[in-house]
Design a protein around this motif. Structure first.
Motif, PDB file in Angstrom:
ATOM      1  N   ALA A   2       0.836  -1.194   0.000  1.00  0.00           N
ATOM      2  CA  ALA A   2       0.000   0.000   0.000  1.00  0.00           C
ATOM      3  C   ALA A   2       0.869   1.241   0.000  1.00  0.00           C
ATOM      4  O   ALA A   2       1.909   1.288   0.649  1.00  0.00           O
ATOM      5  CB  ALA A   2      -0.913   0.003   1.222  1.00  0.00           C
ATOM      6  N   ASP A   3       0.446   2.195  -0.769  1.00  0.00           N
ATOM      7  CA  ASP A   3       1.186   3.449  -0.887  1.00  0.00           C
ATOM      8  C   ASP A   3       0.300   4.572  -0.362  1.00  0.00           C
ATOM      9  O   ASP A   3      -0.715   4.922  -0.967  1.00  0.00           O
ATOM     10  CB  ASP A   3       1.579   3.702  -2.338  1.00  0.00           C
ATOM     11  N   LYS A   6      -0.208   7.549  -2.767  1.00  0.00           N
ATOM     12  CA  LYS A   6      -0.793   7.336  -4.094  1.00  0.00           C
ATOM     13  C   LYS A   6      -2.184   7.983  -4.186  1.00  0.00           C
ATOM     14  O   LYS A   6      -2.944   7.982  -3.230  1.00  0.00           O
ATOM     15  CB  LYS A   6      -0.895   5.837  -4.386  1.00  0.00           C
ATOM     16  N   TYR A   8      -5.601   7.441  -5.646  1.00  0.00           N
ATOM     17  CA  TYR A   8      -6.393   6.323  -6.188  1.00  0.00           C
ATOM     18  C   TYR A   8      -7.563   6.852  -7.019  1.00  0.00           C
ATOM     19  O   TYR A   8      -8.155   7.890  -6.694  1.00  0.00           O
ATOM     20  CB  TYR A   8      -6.950   5.448  -5.062  1.00  0.00           C
ATOM     21  N   SER A   9      -7.916   6.079  -8.032  1.00  0.00           N
ATOM     22  CA  SER A   9      -9.205   6.322  -8.713  1.00  0.00           C
ATOM     23  C   SER A   9     -10.297   5.720  -7.842  1.00  0.00           C
ATOM     24  O   SER A   9     -10.024   4.941  -6.919  1.00  0.00           O
ATOM     25  CB  SER A   9      -9.210   5.696 -10.103  1.00  0.00           C
ATOM     26  N   GLU A  12     -10.272   1.986  -8.153  1.00  0.00           N
ATOM     27  CA  GLU A  12      -9.103   1.416  -7.466  1.00  0.00           C
ATOM     28  C   GLU A  12      -9.327   1.408  -5.970  1.00  0.00           C
ATOM     29  O   GLU A  12      -8.978   0.446  -5.269  1.00  0.00           O
ATOM     30  CB  GLU A  12      -7.842   2.222  -7.814  1.00  0.00           C
ATOM     31  N   LEU A  13      -9.907   2.473  -5.450  1.00  0.00           N
ATOM     32  CA  LEU A  13     -10.152   2.551  -4.016  1.00  0.00           C
ATOM     33  C   LEU A  13     -11.133   1.475  -3.579  1.00  0.00           C
ATOM     34  O   LEU A  13     -10.930   0.817  -2.548  1.00  0.00           O
ATOM     35  CB  LEU A  13     -10.693   3.939  -3.646  1.00  0.00           C
ATOM     36  N   LYS A  15     -11.761  -1.384  -5.049  1.00  0.00           N
ATOM     37  CA  LYS A  15     -11.090  -2.691  -5.138  1.00  0.00           C
ATOM     38  C   LYS A  15     -10.144  -2.883  -3.958  1.00  0.00           C
ATOM     39  O   LYS A  15     -10.065  -3.964  -3.360  1.00  0.00           O
ATOM     40  CB  LYS A  15     -10.336  -2.796  -6.459  1.00  0.00           C
ATOM     41  N   TYR A  16      -9.439  -1.825  -3.579  1.00  0.00           N
ATOM     42  CA  TYR A  16      -8.518  -1.895  -2.446  1.00  0.00           C
ATOM     43  C   TYR A  16      -9.293  -2.181  -1.161  1.00  0.00           C
ATOM     44  O   TYR A  16      -8.867  -3.007  -0.332  1.00  0.00           O
ATOM     45  CB  TYR A  16      -7.741  -0.584  -2.328  1.00  0.00           C
TER      46      TYR A  16
END
Length: 430
Positions: A2-3, A6, A8-9, A12-13, A15-16
């Motif tokens: 994890a960054d 970063k 995130y879109s 992406e968020l 999914k994370y």
């Protein structure tokens, strides 16, 4: 890895978050207890519901905490044989996940256990229903009839929802001559019950409104909460004008539904129940008129044919009757002529003339017969007349008027008369 720095879109968020929740020891197989609400079971075999808990927010204000749940039909489990319905309390086992298409956190349920409890909302609903029933607020005898041909309808609902347009479309379809009035009111959340009551009172005092419709376009039992509020129920009960409730919920009956004069399953059905289908009636009447015109045309044509036939028959009958009367009149005329005084007199004169001729002829024949007989008798008389024999020197001798049939009856000196055919001779016997 994890960054933290970063950017995130959104996808992406989500999914994370799903990955992290699947790794979390609690969220990957969490046990949650709550009251079932918003339950639905589509034909796909999946079931959807919410778990609700009444609580308070950070400021101590009442608040409902709700989480969405889904159990998919392919995920079979022996611990899921619970008869699901709104208002029961269950404990579920499931994993937390993000529903990406709606960006909502939900629980993917694997097991459901029945706690054999009634949720606080359902218990409160049942207690209120029982109390209001005992007061008579749901009695059928109190319900007012719905006028069959209303001129205007008052609608208490949200001005921003689809309900007003659904009602308008249904009314326009059945009877566009009905006037609709809208009273904007919240239909869920804080302050909704108060605004619904205000709308009911407003239309109840409006003289040109015949029917009031209250409702909303469905929703969960929590969304329908204002229609379970006691102040709304009493406003419906105390209204002088008939009220139709259309809350758009097939399964759950709100307390306002019980108090209303008529309950409809949806706002559209409420509008349908409120107005008579004049448009369909007009179409039916138009079709019936066309059918009647056709039938009348056929009947008129058929009757004209019958009348022509009857006329021909009557003409023949009249001709026959007139001919009969003419013949009878002729016979009567002949009979009258036969018995008229002139004819009778003429006949009598003819008869008299004939009789006169017959009498004359008979008299002539009789006279001729008498003449003939007379001649015959004269002939016989002439032949028997003594004078007829006094010719040729013969004469008839009498003495003192007595025939002398012998010389012995006379003597000398007697005077005798000798009758000749042309005279008498007086002589003296010598």
């Amino acid at each position: 890895m994890a960054d933290a720095n970063k950017i995130y879109s959104v996808s992406e968020l989500m999914k994370y978050m799903n990955v992290q929740m699947s790794k979390d020891i609690v969220l990957s197989e969490v046990r949650v207890k709550g009251e079932v609400t918003g339950f639905s079971a589509p034909t796909s075999g999946h079931i959807y519901f919410k778990l609700k808990e009444k609580g308070k927010d950070g400021w101590g204000r009442p608040k409902d905490y709700i989480i969405n749940c889904a159990k998919f039909g392919h995920d079979k489990d022996k611990n899921c044989k619970v008869k699901m319905e709104n208002g029961i309390v269950v404990t579920i086992i499931g994993r937390a996940a993000v529903y990406e298409s709606r960006s909502e956190v939900q629980l993917i349920v694997s097991s459901i256990f029945d706690n054999n409890e009634i949720g606080s909302a359902k218990a409160e609903y049942e207690m209120r229903k029982k109390r209001l029933t005992a007061e008579g607020l749901f009695d059928e005898a109190h319900k007012k009839p719905i006028p069959p041909f209303p001129k205007s309808i008052g609608i208490v609902t949200s001005a921003t929802g689809a309900v007003r347009y659904d009602i308008q479309a249904e009314v326009d379809k059945k009877n566009p001559y009905v006037q609709l009035y809208l009273y904007h009111s919240l239909v869920q959340g804080p302050g909704a019950a108060e605004q619904i009551v205000e709308g009911i009172k407003y239309f109840d005092e409006k003289t040109d409104v015949d029917i009031i419709i209250i409702g909303r376009g469905g929703g969960t039992e929590e969304d329908l909460g204002p229609f379970d509020d006691e102040m709304v129920v009493r406003a419906v009960y105390n209204a002088k004008k008939p009220i139709i409730a259309g809350t758009g919920h097939e399964v759950h009956f709100t307390l306002a539904d019980y108090a209303a004069d008529l309950r409809a399953s949806t706002p559209t059905m409420a509008a349908s129940d409120a107005v008579h289908d004049v448009i369909t009636e007009l179409r039916n009447l138009s079709r019936e008129r066309q059918d009647l015109d056709k039938n009348f045309g056929f009947i008129i044509t058929e009757n004209e044919h019958k009348l022509d036939t009857i006329k021909e028959f009557m003409d023949r009958c009249m001709i026959d009757i007139c001919s009969g009367y003419e013949k009878r009149l002729t016979d009567l005329r002949h009979e009258l002529e036969k018995h008229s005084p002139e004819k009778i007199l003429e006949a009598r004169l003819t008869l008299l003339d004939s009789l006169q001729k017959d009498i004359h002829n008979a008299m002539v024949r009789k006279f001729d017969a008498y003449v003939s007989r007379l001649n015959t008798e004269l002939g016989r008389l002439r032949s028997a007349n003594p004078q007829a024999k006094l010719t040729g020197g013969f004469g008839y001798i009498e003495k003192d008027g007595t025939p002398v049939d012998s010389v012995k009856v006379v003597k000398k000196g007697d005077t005798i008369q000798i009758t000749m055919h042309d005279g008498v001779i007086t002589a003296k016997v010598e």
